[in-house]
Write a protein that holds these residues in place. Structure first.
Motif, PDB file in Angstrom:
ATOM      1  N   ARG A  78       0.838  -1.195   0.000  1.00 32.02           N
ATOM      2  CA  ARG A  78       0.000   0.000   0.000  1.00 32.02           C
ATOM      3  C   ARG A  78       0.874   1.246   0.000  1.00 32.02           C
ATOM      4  O   ARG A  78       1.943   1.258   0.609  1.00 32.02           O
ATOM      5  N   GLY A  79       0.391   2.282  -0.678  1.00 27.40           N
ATOM      6  CA  GLY A  79       1.152   3.519  -0.718  1.00 27.40           C
ATOM      7  C   GLY A  79       0.465   4.557  -1.581  1.00 27.40           C
ATOM      8  O   GLY A  79      -0.728   4.447  -1.889  1.00 27.40           O
ATOM      9  N   ILE A  80       1.231   5.551  -1.987  1.00 28.24           N
ATOM     10  CA  ILE A  80       0.703   6.664  -2.785  1.00 28.24           C
ATOM     11  C   ILE A  80       1.100   6.471  -4.243  1.00 28.24           C
ATOM     12  O   ILE A  80       2.267   6.225  -4.550  1.00 28.24           O
ATOM     13  N   ALA A  81       0.117   6.583  -5.130  1.00 29.65           N
ATOM     14  CA  ALA A  81       0.379   6.513  -6.571  1.00 29.65           C
ATOM     15  C   ALA A  81       0.153   7.879  -7.198  1.00 29.65           C
ATOM     16  O   ALA A  81      -0.741   8.625  -6.793  1.00 29.65           O
ATOM     17  N   SER A  82       0.968   8.200  -8.187  1.00 34.72           N
ATOM     18  CA  SER A  82       0.794   9.414  -8.982  1.00 34.72           C
ATOM     19  C   SER A  82       0.556   8.975 -10.428  1.00 34.72           C
ATOM     20  O   SER A  82       0.370   7.789 -10.696  1.00 34.72           O
ATOM     21  N   TRP A  83       0.561   9.925 -11.369  1.00 32.65           N
ATOM     22  CA  TRP A  83       0.416   9.541 -12.780  1.00 32.65           C
ATOM     23  C   TRP A  83       1.219  10.496 -13.649  1.00 32.65           C
ATOM     24  O   TRP A  83       1.544  11.602 -13.246  1.00 32.65           O
ATOM     25  N   TYR A  84       1.582  10.015 -14.842  1.00 33.49           N
ATOM     26  CA  TYR A  84       2.334  10.866 -15.760  1.00 33.49           C
ATOM     27  C   TYR A  84       1.641  10.911 -17.113  1.00 33.49           C
ATOM     28  O   TYR A  84       1.052   9.939 -17.546  1.00 33.49           O
ATOM     29  N   GLY A  85       1.712  12.097 -17.751  1.00 39.33           N
ATOM     30  CA  GLY A  85       0.858  12.325 -18.905  1.00 39.33           C
ATOM     31  C   GLY A  85       1.547  12.827 -20.152  1.00 39.33           C
ATOM     32  O   GLY A  85       2.510  12.234 -20.643  1.00 39.33           O
TER      33      GLY A  85
END
Length: 205
Positions: A24-31
């Motif tokens: 479990r943790g923090i997810a980000s995203w790239y665009g």
């Protein structure tokens, strides 16, 4: 896959296998900035592909990602390295993040679980008791209770947030929270690092 690699002066260790991975943790995203660029597997990154980047999983591999804040689940192919921001465990493609419902705010609290590589797209949905996740920062884990108490006092001078000590197994874990947002977590982590109080890690309850 190499055993380790270094980015921005920090060494990252690559797991030998993705088997039994469950984190479990923090997810980000790239665009759009990365659209069309080569990934670490020499494939092209595309906004519309169900792909992801991990700093520690062997690549390529497939994982299930669950947004703990709304219960949505997807399966993605991990084919890139990153993210390299503190306390982030995964970067998802734009379309993957959109399916999980967090492109608007940039990050989400997630659970990443390895799946059967032989039949990745036939994996059944994993059922779990959905509840609103709580975000904590763990600043230390000690075998001696007094050490945990000393750190707790220092942290209480640093923040008005609740500071707790969890006694699990043989360790006393010092945690701040629950926190309201990822941005608050990032801000607190920077303060903790600035004051030399240790390296905080994200814990999701």
């Amino acid at each position: 896959n190499p055993e380790h690699y270094t980015v921005f002066g920090k060494r990252y260790h690559v797991l030998k296998t993705a088997r039994h991975y469950d984190k479990r943790g923090i997810a980000s995203w790239y665009g759009t900035k990365f659209d069309g660029r080569l990934t670490s597997t020499r494939e092209r990154y595309h906004l519309t592909d169900m792909t992801a980047a991990s700093p520690e999983l062997p690549i390529p591999c497939f994982v299930r990602v669950t947004n703990l804040e709304n219960g949505r689940q997807i399966i993605v192919k991990v084919n890139d390295r990153g993210p390299f921001a503190a306390n982030r465990i995964m970067d998802l493609s734009y379309v993957a993040a959109k399916k999980l419902g967090y492109t608007g705010k940039g990050t989400a609290l997630v659970q990443v679980t390895s799946i059967d590589v032989k039949n990745p797209l036939e994996e059944t949905r994993r059922n779990f008791a959905h509840h609103q996740p709580q975000l904590y920062l763990q600043v230390g884990a000690f075998a001696i209770a007094n050490n945990a108490s000393h750190l707790t006092l220092k942290l209480k001078h640093l923040t008005s947030r609740n500071v707790r000590v969890l006694h699990t197994g043989h360790l006393y874990r010092v945690q701040i929270g629950p926190l309201h947002s990822v941005s608050e977590s990032d801000h607190l982590q920077a303060m903790i690092s600035r004051d030399g109080l240790g390296h905080a890690i994200t814990v999701i309850g």
